[in-house]
Scaffold this motif. Structure first.
Motif, short mmCIF file in Angstrom:
data_model
loop_
_atom_site.label_atom_id
_atom_site.label_comp_id
_atom_site.label_asym_id
_atom_site.label_seq_id
_atom_site.Cartn_x
_atom_site.Cartn_y
_atom_site.Cartn_z
N GLY A 1 -10.63 -32.27 50.62
CA GLY A 1 -11.46 -31.61 51.61
C GLY A 1 -12.44 -32.54 52.31
N CYS A 2 -12.55 -33.75 51.84
CA CYS A 2 -13.48 -34.72 52.41
C CYS A 2 -13.04 -35.07 53.84
CB CYS A 2 -13.49 -35.98 51.55
SG CYS A 2 -14.46 -37.32 52.22
N PRO A 3 -13.96 -35.05 54.80
CA PRO A 3 -13.58 -35.36 56.18
C PRO A 3 -12.91 -36.72 56.35
CG PRO A 3 -15.77 -34.44 56.12
CD PRO A 3 -15.35 -34.66 54.68
N SER A 4 -13.36 -37.72 55.63
CA SER A 4 -12.73 -39.04 55.78
C SER A 4 -11.33 -39.05 55.17
CB SER A 4 -13.60 -40.14 55.17
OG SER A 4 -13.77 -39.94 53.79
N ALA A 5 -11.11 -38.29 54.13
CA ALA A 5 -9.79 -38.22 53.51
C ALA A 5 -8.79 -37.57 54.47
CB ALA A 5 -9.84 -37.45 52.20
N GLN A 6 -9.25 -36.62 55.24
CA GLN A 6 -8.38 -35.93 56.18
C GLN A 6 -7.79 -36.88 57.23
OE1 GLN A 6 -7.66 -32.37 56.40
NE2 GLN A 6 -8.33 -32.55 54.29
N ALA A 7 -8.54 -37.92 57.57
CA ALA A 7 -8.10 -38.86 58.61
C ALA A 7 -7.37 -40.07 58.06
CB ALA A 7 -9.31 -39.31 59.42
N GLU A 8 -7.35 -40.24 56.74
CA GLU A 8 -6.64 -41.36 56.13
C GLU A 8 -5.15 -41.10 56.14
OE1 GLU A 8 -9.17 -43.43 52.58
OE2 GLU A 8 -8.19 -41.54 52.10
N THR A 9 -4.37 -42.17 56.30
CA THR A 9 -2.93 -42.02 56.15
C THR A 9 -2.62 -41.93 54.65
OG1 THR A 9 -2.48 -44.39 55.99
CG2 THR A 9 -2.46 -43.40 58.22
N LEU A 10 -1.43 -41.45 54.36
CA LEU A 10 -1.02 -41.37 52.96
C LEU A 10 -1.04 -42.76 52.34
CD1 LEU A 10 0.05 -39.71 50.58
CD2 LEU A 10 2.36 -40.11 51.46
N GLU A 11 -0.60 -43.75 53.09
CA GLU A 11 -0.57 -45.12 52.58
C GLU A 11 -1.99 -45.62 52.28
OE1 GLU A 11 2.02 -49.01 53.54
OE2 GLU A 11 1.05 -48.10 55.28
N GLU A 12 -2.94 -45.32 53.16
CA GLU A 12 -4.34 -45.73 52.92
C GLU A 12 -4.91 -45.01 51.70
OE1 GLU A 12 -5.68 -46.60 57.54
OE2 GLU A 12 -5.82 -44.56 56.76
N ALA A 13 -4.64 -43.73 51.58
CA ALA A 13 -5.16 -42.96 50.44
C ALA A 13 -4.57 -43.47 49.13
CB ALA A 13 -4.84 -41.48 50.63
N CYS A 14 -3.30 -43.81 49.14
CA CYS A 14 -2.67 -44.35 47.93
C CYS A 14 -3.30 -45.68 47.55
CB CYS A 14 -1.17 -44.52 48.14
SG CYS A 14 -0.25 -42.97 48.09
N ILE B 1 1.80 -28.99 49.12
CA ILE B 1 1.36 -30.38 49.14
C ILE B 1 0.10 -30.61 48.31
CG2 ILE B 1 0.48 -32.21 50.63
CD1 ILE B 1 3.47 -31.74 50.94
N ALA B 2 -0.89 -29.76 48.46
CA ALA B 2 -2.18 -29.96 47.79
C ALA B 2 -2.05 -30.14 46.28
CB ALA B 2 -3.15 -28.84 48.13
N PRO B 3 -1.29 -29.29 45.58
CA PRO B 3 -1.18 -29.48 44.13
C PRO B 3 -0.55 -30.82 43.74
CG PRO B 3 -0.41 -27.29 44.74
CD PRO B 3 -0.64 -28.05 46.01
N VAL B 4 0.40 -31.30 44.52
CA VAL B 4 1.04 -32.59 44.22
C VAL B 4 0.02 -33.71 44.38
CG1 VAL B 4 2.88 -34.19 44.87
CG2 VAL B 4 3.32 -31.73 44.91
N LEU B 5 -0.76 -33.66 45.45
CA LEU B 5 -1.79 -34.68 45.67
C LEU B 5 -2.87 -34.62 44.59
CD1 LEU B 5 -2.19 -34.48 49.55
CD2 LEU B 5 -1.07 -36.29 48.25
N MET B 6 -3.26 -33.41 44.21
CA MET B 6 -4.28 -33.25 43.17
C MET B 6 -3.78 -33.79 41.83
SD MET B 6 -7.02 -31.72 44.47
CE MET B 6 -7.85 -30.78 43.22
N GLN B 7 -2.52 -33.52 41.49
CA GLN B 7 -1.95 -34.02 40.25
C GLN B 7 -1.91 -35.55 40.23
OE1 GLN B 7 1.87 -32.02 39.77
NE2 GLN B 7 1.19 -31.39 37.74
N ALA B 8 -1.74 -36.13 41.40
CA ALA B 8 -1.68 -37.60 41.51
C ALA B 8 -3.06 -38.23 41.38
CB ALA B 8 -1.05 -38.00 42.83
N GLY B 9 -4.12 -37.41 41.45
CA GLY B 9 -5.47 -37.93 41.30
C GLY B 9 -6.29 -37.93 42.58
N MET B 10 -5.75 -37.35 43.63
CA MET B 10 -6.49 -37.25 44.90
C MET B 10 -7.25 -35.93 44.91
SD MET B 10 -3.93 -38.76 47.75
CE MET B 10 -3.12 -40.33 47.52
N HIS B 11 -8.46 -35.96 44.40
CA HIS B 11 -9.27 -34.74 44.28
C HIS B 11 -10.23 -34.56 45.44
CE1 HIS B 11 -7.78 -34.11 40.22
NE2 HIS B 11 -7.87 -35.42 40.08
N CYS B 12 -10.16 -35.42 46.43
CA CYS B 12 -11.10 -35.37 47.55
C CYS B 12 -10.41 -34.89 48.83
CB CYS B 12 -11.73 -36.74 47.77
SG CYS B 12 -10.51 -38.05 47.95
#
Length: 67
Positions: free
Chosen positions: A32-45, A19-30
């Motif tokens: 490890g951020c604590p707030s990112a961990q609690a976001e839904t995929l929809e919120e992060a997108c 999963i991590a490489p797919v998210l990183m390729q999409a531009g989600m480089h954060c």
């Protein structure tokens, strides 16, 4: 396993190491951020201005070894 847009980034990352490489390729480089961990995929997108359905499709393909 099926990833859904209401799962948190933390839940998704805990499911599969592919999963991590797919998210990183999409531009989600954060991932490890604590707030990112609690976001839904929809919120992060939304924050990253990404098409959630497209990313969801890519993630599910990766998890199911279709990528």
């Amino acid at each position: 396993m099926k990833i859904t847009k209401d799962m948190t980034i933390g839940q998704i990352l805990n499911e599969d190491e592919k999963i991590a490489p797919v998210l990183m390729q999409a531009g989600m480089h954060c991932l490890g951020c604590p707030s990112a961990q609690a976001e839904t995929l929809e919120e992060a997108c939304s924050v990253h201005n990404l098409d959630c359905n497209e990313l969801l499709n890519q993630l599910n393909k990766a998890v199911n070894n279709e990528a």
